[in-house]
Design an enzyme around this catalytic site. Structure first.
Site, PDB file in Angstrom:
ATOM      1  N   GLY A  54       0.103  -1.486   7.601  1.00  0.00           N
ATOM      2  CA  GLY A  54      -0.210  -2.900   7.463  1.00  0.00           C
ATOM      3  C   GLY A  54      -0.870  -3.540   8.670  1.00  0.00           C
ATOM      4  N   GLY A  59      -4.433  -0.221   2.809  1.00  0.00           N
ATOM      5  CA  GLY A  59      -3.846  -1.541   3.081  1.00  0.00           C
ATOM      6  C   GLY A  59      -4.473  -2.243   4.275  1.00  0.00           C
ATOM      7  CG  ASP A  60      -3.044  -6.165   5.399  1.00  0.00           C
ATOM      8  OD1 ASP A  60      -3.776  -6.173   4.394  1.00  0.00           O
ATOM      9  OD2 ASP A  60      -2.211  -7.057   5.640  1.00  0.00           O
ATOM     10  N   GLY A  84      -2.962  -8.411  -0.855  1.00  0.00           N
ATOM     11  CA  GLY A  84      -1.978  -7.574  -1.522  1.00  0.00           C
ATOM     12  C   GLY A  84      -2.617  -6.786  -2.660  1.00  0.00           C
ATOM     13  CB  ALA A  96      -0.927  -0.001   1.222  1.00  0.00           C
ATOM     14  CB  CYS A 138       1.803 -12.830  -1.632  1.00  0.00           C
ATOM     15  SG  CYS A 138       0.886 -11.345  -1.257  1.00  0.00           S
TER      16      CYS A 138
HETATM   17  C1  LIG Z   1       2.689 -15.158   4.257  1.00  0.00           C
HETATM   18  C2  LIG Z   1       1.712 -14.253   3.571  1.00  0.00           C
HETATM   19  C3  LIG Z   1       1.136 -14.645   2.371  1.00  0.00           C
HETATM   20  C4  LIG Z   1       0.209 -13.798   1.731  1.00  0.00           C
HETATM   21  N1  LIG Z   1      -0.318 -14.202   0.520  1.00  0.00           N
HETATM   22  C5  LIG Z   1      -1.123 -13.351  -0.164  1.00  0.00           C
HETATM   23  C6  LIG Z   1      -1.594 -13.678  -1.471  1.00  0.00           C
HETATM   24  O1  LIG Z   1      -1.273 -14.740  -2.022  1.00  0.00           O
HETATM   25  N2  LIG Z   1      -2.392 -12.796  -2.116  1.00  0.00           N
HETATM   26  C7  LIG Z   1      -2.740 -11.600  -1.552  1.00  0.00           C
HETATM   27  O2  LIG Z   1      -3.455 -10.806  -2.198  1.00  0.00           O
HETATM   28  N3  LIG Z   1      -2.324 -11.258  -0.317  1.00  0.00           N
HETATM   29  C8  LIG Z   1      -1.522 -12.094   0.392  1.00  0.00           C
HETATM   30  N4  LIG Z   1      -1.048 -11.746   1.626  1.00  0.00           N
HETATM   31  C9  LIG Z   1      -1.514 -10.482   2.222  1.00  0.00           C
HETATM   32  C10 LIG Z   1      -0.715  -9.299   1.699  1.00  0.00           C
HETATM   33  O3  LIG Z   1       0.658  -9.586   1.787  1.00  0.00           O
HETATM   34  C11 LIG Z   1      -1.056  -8.078   2.537  1.00  0.00           C
HETATM   35  O4  LIG Z   1      -2.447  -7.846   2.449  1.00  0.00           O
HETATM   36  C12 LIG Z   1      -0.322  -6.849   2.037  1.00  0.00           C
HETATM   37  O5  LIG Z   1       1.065  -7.057   2.103  1.00  0.00           O
HETATM   38  C13 LIG Z   1      -0.698  -5.627   2.883  1.00  0.00           C
HETATM   39  O6  LIG Z   1       0.051  -4.553   2.456  1.00  0.00           O
HETATM   40  P1  LIG Z   1       0.273  -3.293   3.388  1.00  0.00           P
HETATM   41  O7  LIG Z   1       1.094  -2.329   2.610  1.00  0.00           O
HETATM   42  O8  LIG Z   1      -1.014  -2.843   3.952  1.00  0.00           O
HETATM   43  O9  LIG Z   1       1.110  -3.847   4.627  1.00  0.00           O
HETATM   44  P2  LIG Z   1       2.598  -4.414   4.701  1.00  0.00           P
HETATM   45  O10 LIG Z   1       3.021  -5.010   3.397  1.00  0.00           O
HETATM   46  O11 LIG Z   1       2.618  -5.268   5.919  1.00  0.00           O
HETATM   47  O12 LIG Z   1       3.486  -3.127   4.961  1.00  0.00           O
HETATM   48  C14 LIG Z   1       3.442  -2.426   6.170  1.00  0.00           C
HETATM   49  C15 LIG Z   1       4.638  -1.503   6.218  1.00  0.00           C
HETATM   50  O13 LIG Z   1       4.520  -0.630   7.335  1.00  0.00           O
HETATM   51  C16 LIG Z   1       5.773  -0.531   7.987  1.00  0.00           C
HETATM   52  N5  LIG Z   1       5.511  -0.117   9.382  1.00  0.00           N
HETATM   53  C17 LIG Z   1       4.735  -0.738  10.294  1.00  0.00           C
HETATM   54  N6  LIG Z   1       4.738  -0.040  11.459  1.00  0.00           N
HETATM   55  C18 LIG Z   1       5.516   1.046  11.265  1.00  0.00           C
HETATM   56  C19 LIG Z   1       5.925   2.144  12.086  1.00  0.00           C
HETATM   57  N7  LIG Z   1       5.512   2.261  13.350  1.00  0.00           N
HETATM   58  N8  LIG Z   1       6.747   3.087  11.557  1.00  0.00           N
HETATM   59  C20 LIG Z   1       7.190   2.965  10.272  1.00  0.00           C
HETATM   60  N9  LIG Z   1       6.834   1.937   9.455  1.00  0.00           N
HETATM   61  C21 LIG Z   1       6.020   1.010   9.940  1.00  0.00           C
HETATM   62  C22 LIG Z   1       6.370  -1.918   7.820  1.00  0.00           C
HETATM   63  O14 LIG Z   1       7.767  -1.891   7.972  1.00  0.00           O
HETATM   64  C23 LIG Z   1       5.955  -2.242   6.381  1.00  0.00           C
HETATM   65  O15 LIG Z   1       6.861  -1.702   5.449  1.00  0.00           O
HETATM   66  C24 LIG Z   1      -0.134 -12.562   2.306  1.00  0.00           C
HETATM   67  C25 LIG Z   1       0.436 -12.177   3.523  1.00  0.00           C
HETATM   68  C26 LIG Z   1       1.347 -12.995   4.160  1.00  0.00           C
HETATM   69  C27 LIG Z   1       1.955 -12.563   5.474  1.00  0.00           C
END
Ligand SMILES: Cc1cc2nc3c(=O)[nH]c(=O)nc-3n(C[C@H](O)[C@H](O)[C@H](O)COP(=O)(O)OP(=O)(O)OC[C@H]3O[C@@H](n4cnc5c(N)ncnc54)[C@H](O)[C@@H]3O)c2cc1C
Length: 452
Positions: free
Chosen positions: A110, A284-285, A303, A13, A44
């Site tokens: 996330g 995002g999450d 993702g 995100a 993922c």
């Molecule tokens: C093992 C696994 C398999 C998956 N498989 C799939 C799949 O096949 N298909 C699919 O669609 N989705 C899948 N997902 C889900 C998908 O990966 C997540 O929905 C997606 O990564 C969410 O993105 P995001 O940017 O919201 O969070 P994230 O990718 O978790 O990024 C969060 C970011 O915030 C940063 N952060 C957190 N707290 C702080 C702070 N206090 N200060 C500064 N930075 C901070 C972290 O370092 C990170 O960079 C999977 C997830 C996992 C764990």
């Protein structure tokens, strides 16, 4: 003056938001601050890297240097946010006493793993897997203790993918699930049973209906107890759910919804005490959004959704006015060489929301019967008994589920009834790719009959 945009979080995100902001405003000053040491990778891929077929490096799309050189985005890694000030006079993010001023802020921090509060969960050898660092630490531990047997707690999609990866890598894997079926939150029992048979055929042990009681060991884990039985193991992976990471949103006193995530408007803006917060966007999450299937919120935790939401948040932070619409959240997975995909409501979710559904099912093939390599394809489609509107779909098949579930997601989004679908739906056919009457159409025919 150039718009100063700060993005917190370098995942799907956050990096999508930063890139969308750059695309919308070539002059903006864009910074990404992230706790992780790597950015722009898809968690993922973790299960597939664990299988040994890919390297950790291969799952990183771009480095901070690439963003600096190609997008003029400054990425600050290994940095957590200590405070946010979003006042009229001053707006900044504080990290290790350093101020990063912003005009517009995107929060994309996330989710965090939920680990049930059982005895022994802090023993050495107990892991959750969310980042590349988590994955590397886990692999290093397995090597150090010469691990052979691994227990995965939780038979959701994530747990099963991890179990499959570890099985391919040669470990003896047992999956423990408290509910009576695998993928309990998203799939129906009959469809889950088809997938479970495929997983067990690959020699992964699956134990359902066995709530985890404790993790056993002195300093290091040596077994788990679940459903009254002991399962010996050298390591445990918890895959028992992801919750929104609310640490940063709490700094701004944002409103959280009933699913425990930040409530946002279609423009991905949060609320504080019911009032829309200007200049702040989330994606995002960490957020809950409007479902396209029922009149309530949902957390996609995908993702694909994170990227889409991030693009909206980033563009809006750069002065555009984009919206993220209600979501159906289609998902797909490939485990033990077989695919499972779904969109909209399962029967369990429907009953939770008080919707009475009728199901149609077809057990067909992925290719023409007379063409080599045709694999089983089971399709289940659910419709609201009163309106006949299609509200959910699930597919378990050897191949070809992604396009089909995306097709059904659109049907669900457009509130199409089973009868309307049969009047209008067409499918492409060629013996090596499909049946002349697609199993989806055959499933809706069955559904329409049952709705009569
Ligand atoms: C093992 C696994 C398999 C998956 N498989 C799939 C799949 O096949 N298909 C699919 O669609 N989705 C899948 N997902 C889900 C998908 O990966 C997540 O929905 C997606 O990564 C969410 O993105 P995001 O940017 O919201 O969070 P994230 O990718 O978790 O990024 C969060 C970011 O915030 C940063 N952060 C957190 N707290 C702080 C702070 N206090 N200060 C500064 N930075 C901070 C972290 O370092 C990170 O960079 C999977 C997830 C996992 C764990």
């Amino acid at each position: 003056m150039a718009n100063k945009i700060v993005v917190i979080g370098g995942g799907a995100a956050g990096m999508s938001a930063a890139s969308a902001a750059r695309a919308a405003d070539s002059k903006a000053n864009i910074k990404v601050i992230t706790a992780d040491e790597d950015v722009a990778y898809s968690p993922c891929m973790i299960p597939w890297v664990l299988s040994g077929k890919y390297t950790w490096k291969s799952m990183i799309m771009h480095t901070p240097d690439w963003y600096a050189a190609n997008r003029r985005i400054e990425v600050i890694t290994k940095t957590t946010v200590d405070q946010i000030v979003n006042g009229k006079e001053e707006k900044y993010v504080l990290c290790k006493k350093k101020k990063y001023k912003f005009d517009n802020l995107v929060i994309a921090t996330g989710g965090v793993h939920f680990v049930p509060p059982v005895e022994g969960r802090d023993l050495r050898g107990v892991f959750t897997l969310k980042s590349i660092r988590d994955g590397k630490n886990f692999q290093a531990y397995l090597k150090k203790v010469k691990a052979r047997r691994i227990v995965v707690v939780g038979a959701g999609v994530l747990g099963l993918e991890v179990a499959d990866g570890l099985n391919v890598a040669g470990y003896d894997v047992t999956v423990i699930e408290m509910m009576k079926q695998i993928v309990p939150r998203l799939a129906d029992q009959d469809m889950a049973a088809l997938m479970q048979a495929r997983i067990e055929a690959k020699k992964i042990k699956v134990v359902v209906g066995a709530p985890l009681e404790r993790v056993n060991g002195k300093e290091f884990v040596d077994s788990v107890t679940a459903g009254g039985k002991r399962y010996a193991c050298d390591a445990v992976v918890f895959a028992t759910g992801i919750r929104a990471n609310l640490e940063v949103p709490k700094m701004l006193d944002l409103d959280f919804g009933q699913l425990g995530a930040v409530t946002v408007s279609p423009t991905m803006q949060p609320y504080s005490r019911g009032r829309l917060v200007p200049n702040v966007f989330l994606a995002g999450d960490v957020v809950q959004v409007q479902s396209a299937v029922y009149s309530g919120p949902t957390m996609s935790q995908l993702g694909s959704s994170a990227v889409k939401e991030g693009k909206v948040a980033g563009a809006n932070a750069a002065g555009m006015r984009r919206e993220f619409g209600p979501t159906v959240s289609p998902w797909v997975t490939r485990i033990a060489g077989f695919e499972m995909a779904a969109a909209g409501m399962s029967q369990g979710l429907a009953s939770w929301y008080g919707t009475e559904v009728v199901a149609g099912r077809c057990d067909g093939l992925t290719r023409a019967r007379y063409y080599d390599g045709a694999l089983p394809m089971a399709v289940k489609v659910l419709a609201d008994r009163t309106s006949h509107r299609i509200v959910g779909a699930q597919i378990v098949a050897g191949e070809g589920t992604t396009g089909r579930i995306d097709w059904l997601a659109e049907v669900i989004r457009q509130s199409v009834t089973a009868e309307e679908f049969l009047v209008c739906a067409e499918n492409a056919y060629c013996p090596p790719t499909s049946m002349v009457v697609d199993p989806i159409i055959c499933a809706v025919e069955d559904l329409a009959k049952k709705l009569q």
